[in-house]
Every structure is written in structure tokens, then in C-alpha cells.
Design a protein around this motif. Structure first.
Motif: not given
Length: 489
Positions: A39-42, A48-53, A390-392, A439-452
């Protein structure tokens, strides 16, 4: 272990005792490992890990946890992973292997689903004095179209789901044959036994600290029965063994395995005119907003490219093609457990975020590659660009039919799709996902850069990933009401 049958509720034990005894009688030390949901998000959420890769939310990865070689100990720091996931601390998801050893899976394949595969990766490689995170594919997968099981003997067509199989991961022909002989003496049919070659010609095999480390993943996607799938993920029906000869053996290494060839010669490019009509219809529908058309490029090179160049490619499967909203492909050499926020600045140039304003949203659109036959399944995922979480995943099952309203009466609309990503979806937005935040690793903050990022998994005709030269790239447009928005073509 027990199995959950997709057709019934009864369970059936898989007894490996005779197999183990046969191996031990042939002069092997047999150590039992475990299988568990990685479970990479967990692992990211708990620090434990700095990324969900770049996790794929369509797939809950099951990974082999393998004991260290006899006389060796698990690498320091791995216990954080095993304790978080509730796995024995005398095992590791990242293991090395001697040229005369093997890792063997005995158990059942996943219940019925759109796709599954078993695949091996190089995780770490020492280059000079630097230990790098490579995460590179070694060769083709064992997927549901090629695997040998009781339901698909010798890989023939049949039912590959919830079937008994054996998978031998080794570099050596002689070791492979001895394990096959032991399995047959224990009652397993040779036509259900698969060999996944670790090609020693491109690897640094061994059990020392500077040897390559490996990982083996099971990737099931889109279960027909969701509950049966959850049961499988939480109680995978199988056992993993590390098998080590007690005496020195004469090596007979395998050559690099022959690969399945991508491409059929049939392309999706006849849909380009219809895709341009769809683009125009999208821009017209949202003409009151500013539009920024995002770039699309291939996400990752193939695994052997990474091995040759010493770069990290984040575990691409030969069974898939990968695209993302960036203007170039990843390329960096990276240390173990690298922090993704330190790499690939082009993901923030320009920076894409998603605010809570009703005029701010992203439209993802393109060719439905499953409908054209170029993929068994396809999806797109929204990621935070710092932690690659990746949240969804939105799959072809979610967006099928979504282009009809934009192209009424167009017979090719069934081969296209449109989907909206927003913080708030209105009631009439049938094809829309509300991107979570706070929601921490399970979400993306509004000021957080994102990609598809997009994945196209397995063309049935070739039993491997589609050729990039034959697909039409997916696209995305960011809409907002800010003056900074601009139209690009």
C-alpha cells in the motif's frame, strides 16, 4: 493458505508440504516468505516512504516479501515497511538473489478481472560508489493471456482466473529444472509451471551489498466481483519461497528471453479529425473560461533503457503505454527512496493547481483505447506532483459514452471520451470527479502542483503493451477564470 473462489464461497487449501520436502531432499534450503498488499499511499501517509512513486489506483499491488539468503539479515530500515504492513520482519520486498538461487510462487491466480500480471523489477543498482533507485522492468510479464495454469495448461486459451500455478524466478536453467522436477514429484503438472528469467547478462546477481536488488509484483486490475477482489488482496492465495542450493552448482544461465512485439500496424489516427471536433466542442462549451491546453508526452522509457543508463523509471510494465501532462520524459538518476519533489521541475513549469472556484477545473479527453481495441483497459490518474500520489483512477468503464453529448450523431463518438476534474461537481456533471483535499496522501491540496497520467494496458492482439506509434495521445485542458489563463493550440 486459503483461496476465495469467485464462483462459490467454499475455500480450498493449497498444500505445499510435499513440494518443500522434495526440494529439501534434492539438497535445497527452502525458506518461506509472504505475500502482502504493498500500500504505497499508506506508506507515504505514515512517513515510511517519501513518495507514492506514481501508484496506479486501479491496481492494488501485491508484492513478494522474501527472506534474506541463508546467513544474511534483512537490510536496515526495511523493518519500517514490514511492520507498517504487518509482514514478518525477517522478509523484505527488495531482495537480492544469487545466480544459483530461485524465488518461487505457488498458489492461485487472481479472481476474474480485466487484467493481471506477475512481473519482476530491478529496484536498486550500484553504479560506481552510488546506489541508485532504478525500478526497471526486466522482461515481459506473465499476464492473464500467457500464463500457464490448471485452467490454461501450457498457456493455451482457457480460464486463467483463480487457478493453481507455479512461477519460478531464476537465472539458471539447471536450478529451474530441479525445481520443476520437485514440483512434478509433488503432484504439480509441468504444464502449469512458468519460468520468469532473471537475465544474468544484464544483471549483477549475488547476495552482497553491491548486488542488484529485485521486487516481484502481482498487478490485478478491475475485478468482476469487487468483494472477491478485496478478499484476494487481503488474503492472497499463495506462498513464496526462497530456494538456495546447499552445495555449489555448475551454472547454466539463461539467455535474455525473447520479448513479445508491440504493434499490429493498425493505428487510431483515423480518429484525429473527430478528436479535433471534440476539442472544439469542449472549448465552445466552456468559452467563458480561460483555457490552458496541457502538453502530453510519454512518461517513462522502457526498463532496459533505465538499466543501461542508470536512471529511475518507476516500474513501467512492458504490458502498458504511459503518457502524462508534461513536455518531456523522466530521465534522472536517483538515490534509494528518492524524494520526488526534488526532481523533474518541468512538472511545475508551468505549475498546474486546482482551486475550489467553480470556474476552475480540468477537462481530460481523448480516444477510448479500450473501445478501439488498443488496450484491455485504460485509465487516467490525477497526481500530486511532489509526492506522486495518485488519489483516483478514472477508467474506460467510468468514461465510456461520455463524448456523445459533445458530438451528437457522430458515429465515432463512442471511441472518444470527456471527463471533468473539479473540487465540486454539479448534479448535471455525470462524468466528473471531485478531487479531495485535506486528506494527506489521499488528496491533493489546492496549492499543490499536480499532473495527469494515462495508462494503456495490454493490446489483446499482441499480448503486450500497445505501440506508441499506433495510438493517439490523450489530452487535458485547464480552465479557470483568472487573467493568467491563456489559449494554446
Amino acid at each position: 493458505m486459503e483461496t476465495n473462489d469467485t464462483e462459490a464461497n467454499d475455500t480450498e487449501a493449497i498444500d505445499t508440504e510435499d513440494f518443500q520436502q522434495a526440494l529439501e531432499q534434492d539438497g535445497f534450503t527452502v525458506q518461506e516468505g509472504e505475500l502482502a498488499y504493498f500500500d504505497l499511499l499508506r506508506l507515504l501517509e505514515e512517513g515510511v516512504l517519501p513518495s507514492a512513486y506514481g501508484n496506479n489506483p486501479t491496481t492494488k499491488y501485491v508484492i513478494y516479501f522474501v527472506p534474506p539468503a541463508p546467513g544474511y539479515e534483512v537490510e536496515e530500515g526495511i523493518n519500517q515497511i514490514t511492520s507498517t504492513l504487518g509482514v514478518s520482519e525477517n522478509t523484505t520486498p527488495f531482495w537480492n538473489l544469487g545466480p544459483d538461487e530461485a524465488v518461487v510462487f505457488v498458489g492461485r491466480t487472481p479472481p476474474e478481472c480485466r487484467y493481471f500480471s506477475y512481473e519482476n523489477f530491478v529496484i536498486h543498482r550500484t553504479i560506481g560508489n552510488e546506489r541508485r533507485w532504478i525500478f526497471a522492468t526486466l522482461a515481459d510479464t506473465l499476464n492473464n493471456l500467457v500464463i500457464k495454469t490448471e485452467g490454461t495448461p501450457d498457456g493455451q486459451p482457457g480460464n486463467p482466473f483463480n487457478q493453481t500455478t507455479i512461477i519460478i524466478v531464476t537465472a539458471d536453467r539447471g536450478i529451474d529444472q530441479r525445481i520443476r522436477d520437485a514440483a512434478e514429484s509433488a503432484g504439480y503438472s509441468n504444464n502449469t509451471i512458468n519460468t520468469q528469467v532473471l537475465p544474468s547478462v544484464i544483471l549483477n546477481l549475488g547476495v552482497e551489498n553491491d548486488s542488484d536488488t529485485f521486487a516481484s509484483f502481482i498487478r490485478p486490475a478491475l475485478f468482476n466481483d469487487t468483494q472477491a477482489g478485496e478478499n484476494y488482496i487481503n488474503n492472497t492465495t499463495g506462498t513464496v519461497f526462497r530456494i538456495t542450493p546447499n552445495n555449489t552448482t555448475e551454472l547454466d544461465p539463461y539467455d535474455y528471453p525473447e520479448l513479445r512485439v508491440r504493434g499490429t500496424g493498425q493505428t487510431e489516427f483515423d480518429l484525429m479529425d473527430d478528436l479535433e471536433k471534440l476539442r472544439t466542442a469542449i472549448l465552445e462549451k466552456y468559452s467563458e473560461s480561460n483555457a490552458t491546453e496541457l502538453p502530453t508526452s510519454q512518461t517513462v522509457p522502457i526498463g532496459t533503457d533505465a538499466i543501461q543508463r542508470g536512471i529511475n523509471v518507476l516500474g513501467p510494465a512492458n504490458d502498458a503505454a504511459y503518457l502524462w501532462t508534461a513536455n518531456q520524459t523522466i530521465f534522472s538518476p536517483t538515490p534509494p527512496f528518492f524524494d520526488t519533489s526534488e526532481y523533474y521541475p518541468f512538472l511545475r513549469d508551468p505549475e498546474i493547481t486546482l482551486g475550489n472556484d467553480s470556474d476552475e477545473f480540468i477537462i481530460v479527453y481523448g480516444v477510448n483505447h479500450a473501445a478501439t481495441g488498443k488496450a484491455t483497459y485504460s485509465n487516467f490518474v490525477i497526481y500530486g506532483a511532489d509526492a506522486w500520489n495518485g488519489v483516483r483512477a478514472i477508467t474506460d468503464a467510468d468514461f465510456s459514452g461520455s463524448a456523445e453529448e459533445y458530438l451528437p450523431g457522430n458515429p465515432n463518438a463512442k471511441y472518444l471520451y470527456v471527463y471533468k476534474l473539479a473540487r465540486n461537481c454539479s448534479e448535471d456533471d455525470q462524468y466528473c470527479y471531485e478531487v479531495p483535499y485535506g486528506q494527506g496522501a489521499y488528496g491533493i491540496e489546492m496549492d499543490q502542483p499536480l499532473f495527469i497520467a494515462w495508462r494503456l494496458y495490454m493490446e489483446n492482439a499482441t499480448k503486450t503493451g500497445p505501440a506508441y506509434s499506433e495510438i493517439v495521445y490523450d489530452r487535458a485542458i485547464k480552465f479557470d477564470a483568472n487573467d493568467s489563463g491563456n489559449m494554446s493550440s
